[in-house]
Design an enzyme around this catalytic site. Structure first.
Site, PDB file in Angstrom:
ATOM      1  N   TYR A 105      80.841 109.753  66.101  1.00 34.58           N
ATOM      2  CA  TYR A 105      80.955 110.723  67.185  1.00 34.58           C
ATOM      3  C   TYR A 105      79.573 110.982  67.789  1.00 34.58           C
ATOM      4  O   TYR A 105      78.711 111.597  67.175  1.00 34.58           O
ATOM      5  CB  TYR A 105      81.652 111.999  66.671  1.00 34.58           C
ATOM      6  CG  TYR A 105      83.149 111.799  66.683  1.00 34.58           C
ATOM      7  CD1 TYR A 105      83.742 110.870  65.829  1.00 34.58           C
ATOM      8  CD2 TYR A 105      83.962 112.450  67.598  1.00 34.58           C
ATOM      9  CE1 TYR A 105      85.100 110.628  65.880  1.00 34.58           C
ATOM     10  CE2 TYR A 105      85.319 112.219  67.652  1.00 34.58           C
ATOM     11  CZ  TYR A 105      85.880 111.297  66.790  1.00 34.58           C
ATOM     12  OH  TYR A 105      87.223 111.048  66.846  1.00 34.58           O
ATOM     13  N   LYS A 130      85.047 100.637  55.391  1.00 30.33           N
ATOM     14  CA  LYS A 130      84.927  99.269  55.906  1.00 30.33           C
ATOM     15  C   LYS A 130      83.597  98.712  55.411  1.00 30.33           C
ATOM     16  O   LYS A 130      82.793  98.156  56.168  1.00 30.33           O
ATOM     17  CB  LYS A 130      85.012  99.301  57.451  1.00 30.33           C
ATOM     18  CG  LYS A 130      85.147  97.948  58.127  1.00 30.33           C
ATOM     19  CD  LYS A 130      86.497  97.289  57.958  1.00 30.33           C
ATOM     20  CE  LYS A 130      86.487  95.903  58.586  1.00 30.33           C
ATOM     21  NZ  LYS A 130      87.721  95.121  58.295  1.00 30.33           N
ATOM     22  N   ASP A 150      91.456  98.568  57.719  1.00 27.88           N
ATOM     23  CA  ASP A 150      92.474  97.746  58.395  1.00 27.88           C
ATOM     24  C   ASP A 150      93.702  97.575  57.493  1.00 27.88           C
ATOM     25  O   ASP A 150      94.847  97.719  57.917  1.00 27.88           O
ATOM     26  CB  ASP A 150      91.898  96.396  58.845  1.00 27.88           C
ATOM     27  CG  ASP A 150      91.104  95.682  57.757  1.00 27.88           C
ATOM     28  OD1 ASP A 150      90.805  96.304  56.709  1.00 27.88           O
ATOM     29  OD2 ASP A 150      90.783  94.495  57.941  1.00 27.88           O
ATOM     30  N   ASP A 210      90.279 109.986  62.332  1.00 30.37           N
ATOM     31  CA  ASP A 210      90.895 110.333  63.626  1.00 30.37           C
ATOM     32  C   ASP A 210      92.073 109.385  63.894  1.00 30.37           C
ATOM     33  O   ASP A 210      93.174 109.818  64.234  1.00 30.37           O
ATOM     34  CB  ASP A 210      89.825 110.192  64.723  1.00 30.37           C
ATOM     35  CG  ASP A 210      90.368 110.482  66.107  1.00 30.37           C
ATOM     36  OD1 ASP A 210      91.159 111.428  66.245  1.00 30.37           O
ATOM     37  OD2 ASP A 210      89.991 109.757  67.053  1.00 30.37           O
ATOM     38  N   ASP A 252      96.495 110.130  63.283  1.00 32.47           N
ATOM     39  CA  ASP A 252      97.559 110.000  64.295  1.00 32.47           C
ATOM     40  C   ASP A 252      98.647 109.051  63.788  1.00 32.47           C
ATOM     41  O   ASP A 252      99.840 109.301  63.954  1.00 32.47           O
ATOM     42  CB  ASP A 252      97.006 109.458  65.623  1.00 32.47           C
ATOM     43  CG  ASP A 252      96.485 110.572  66.537  1.00 32.47           C
ATOM     44  OD1 ASP A 252      96.137 111.648  66.010  1.00 32.47           O
ATOM     45  OD2 ASP A 252      96.426 110.371  67.770  1.00 32.47           O
TER      46      ASP A 252
HETATM   47  C1  IPM Z   1      91.207 115.033  67.221  1.00 32.48           C
HETATM   48  C2  IPM Z   1      90.977 114.642  68.640  1.00 32.48           C
HETATM   49  C3  IPM Z   1      89.525 114.810  69.012  1.00 32.48           C
HETATM   50  C4  IPM Z   1      88.711 113.869  68.146  1.00 32.48           C
HETATM   51  C5  IPM Z   1      89.222 114.591  70.501  1.00 32.48           C
HETATM   52  C6  IPM Z   1      89.957 115.595  71.364  1.00 32.48           C
HETATM   53  C7  IPM Z   1      87.763 114.605  70.805  1.00 32.48           C
HETATM   54  O1  IPM Z   1      91.425 113.342  68.857  1.00 32.48           O
HETATM   55  O2  IPM Z   1      90.947 116.198  66.882  1.00 32.48           O
HETATM   56  O3  IPM Z   1      91.654 114.199  66.438  1.00 32.48           O
HETATM   57  O4  IPM Z   1      88.642 112.679  68.419  1.00 32.48           O
HETATM   58  O5  IPM Z   1      88.176 114.320  67.162  1.00 32.48           O
HETATM   59 MG    MG Z   2      92.495 112.513  67.224  1.00 31.06          MG
END
Ligand code: IPM
Ligand code: MG
Length: 357
Positions: free
Chosen positions: A131, A184, A217, A241, A245
């Protein structure tokens, strides 16, 4: 106890309102003290103050007991020089919220894409990694030496690695006693090597907790093939991150996934998903992610303040959400239901009241 409410962009105001209804019901039932302070963040803050997050809001966040951060349309903001800061990043960095705790749990009545139940937690490092806003004292970790060359720096520290892995082991000790480190290090030998070395050191001091390592991966594939294999997964910022998801989608949908950003002194409840501007204002946004994030904040506060009522309230909110999810007429359309944000909140609040023993 005072909580700072920041409704945010898109569906943020609707789901914040829904979370507040549930929280109010819990407060009434369990009798813990609760006050709110509401403020602006995101586009509304940009319009009024010229910035998506004011400096003094950080001071306010530090003065209250916890923060409820609505989703933000960070991707649509103007450049930083024009006030378009990423509020999530600002909070994580300024409040040193190094642990992003992201459960992915299948819920009764909600189908999962794999057809398998799962109940895992991703413990994502939140203050370093890839980041760019978190790597440098001045400037950013992304830069262009020449017109046709863009570079990005990834930061991994011993301290940052150690403390996030310690959080993962502490959590596993309260769950199913298993930690999986995702990395990784076959390619990023130095940086993920350092992360792995710290993970192994922490693992060796917790012999009773099962420990394993996976390449990121392969992990993306394992999550789909056998999500029920995992308990606590610890990893660096960007991998966490992405995998969070994936995991929440596998558990039944991104709209279900809670998350807490926590450090030593502060905690921020934040839904895992974005601001969904396409459905904003329609009253159909799924509030589950933020409601469950708020429950995580109560749980964190309960431990911190040694106030069992808060931990109890957190458990009851989760049970109430689960019970409401079982009713297709209360579920929002993303979960195949025909309910609304308000109806879901009202039903969950009612159950918080009814469920309390
Ligand atoms: C999360 C989001 C954030 C991140 C974005 C909004 C910057 O995707 O909280 O997972 O990547 O950390
Ligand atoms: Mg995210």
């Amino acid at each position: 106890m005072k909580l700072l409410m920041l409704p945010g962009d898109g569906i943020g105001p609707e789901i914040s309102d829904a979370s507040r209804k549930v929280l109010d019901a819990a407060q009434a039932q369990f009798g813990f003290p609760l006050e709110y302070e509401e403020d602006e963040i995101g586009f509304s803050s940009l319009e009024r103050y010229g910035t998506t997050i004011r400096d003094d809001l950080i001071a306010t966040a530090m003065a209250v007991d916890g923060v409820i951060l609505g989703p933000v349309s960070h991707n649509e903001y103007p450049p930083i020089e024009e006030g378009g800061l990423n509020p999530s990043g600002v909070f994580r960095k300024q409040l040193d919220l190094y642990a992003n705790i992201r459960p992915a749990k299948s819920r009764s009545g909600i189908a999962t894409p794999t057809g398998r139940p799962m109940d895992l937690v991703i413990v994502r490092e939140n203050t370093e990694g890839f980041y760019a806003d978190r790597t440098m004292v001045t400037g950013t970790g992304e830069f262009m030496p020449t017109e046709d060359l863009a570079m990005a720096i990834r930061k991994v520290t011993k301290k940052g690695s150690r403390r996030i892995v310690e959080q993962a082991f502490a959590l596993a000790a309260r769950r199913r006693q298993k930690v999986t480190t995702v990395h990784k290090a076959n390619v990023l030998r130095v940086s993920d090597g350092l992360f792995l070395e710290q993970a192994r050191a922490v693992a060796s001091s917790h012999p009773s907790i099962e420990y394993e390592e996976e390449l990121v991966d392969a992990m993306a594939a394992h999550l789909i093939r056998s999500p029920d294999r995992f308990d606590v997964i610890v990893t660096t910022n960007m991998f966490g991150d992405i995998l969070s998801d994936e995991a929440s989608e596998l558990s039944g949908g991104l709209g279900l996934a809670a998350s807490l950003n926590a450090g030593t002194d502060y905690a921020v409840a934040q839904a895992q998903h974005g601001s969904a501007p396409d459905i904003a204002g329609k009253g159909i946004a799924n509030p589950v992610s933020l409601i469950l994030s708020v429950a995580m904040l109560l749980d964190w506060l309960g431990a911190r303040r040694a106030d069992e009522r808060l931990n109890h309230a957190a458990r009851i909110i989760e049970q109430a959400v689960d019970a409401t999810l079982e009713d297709p007429s209360a579920r929002t359309p993303d979960l195949g239901g025909n309910g609304s944000t308000d109806k879901f909140a009202a039903e969950t609040a009612r159950r918080v009241t009814d469920l309390r023993p």
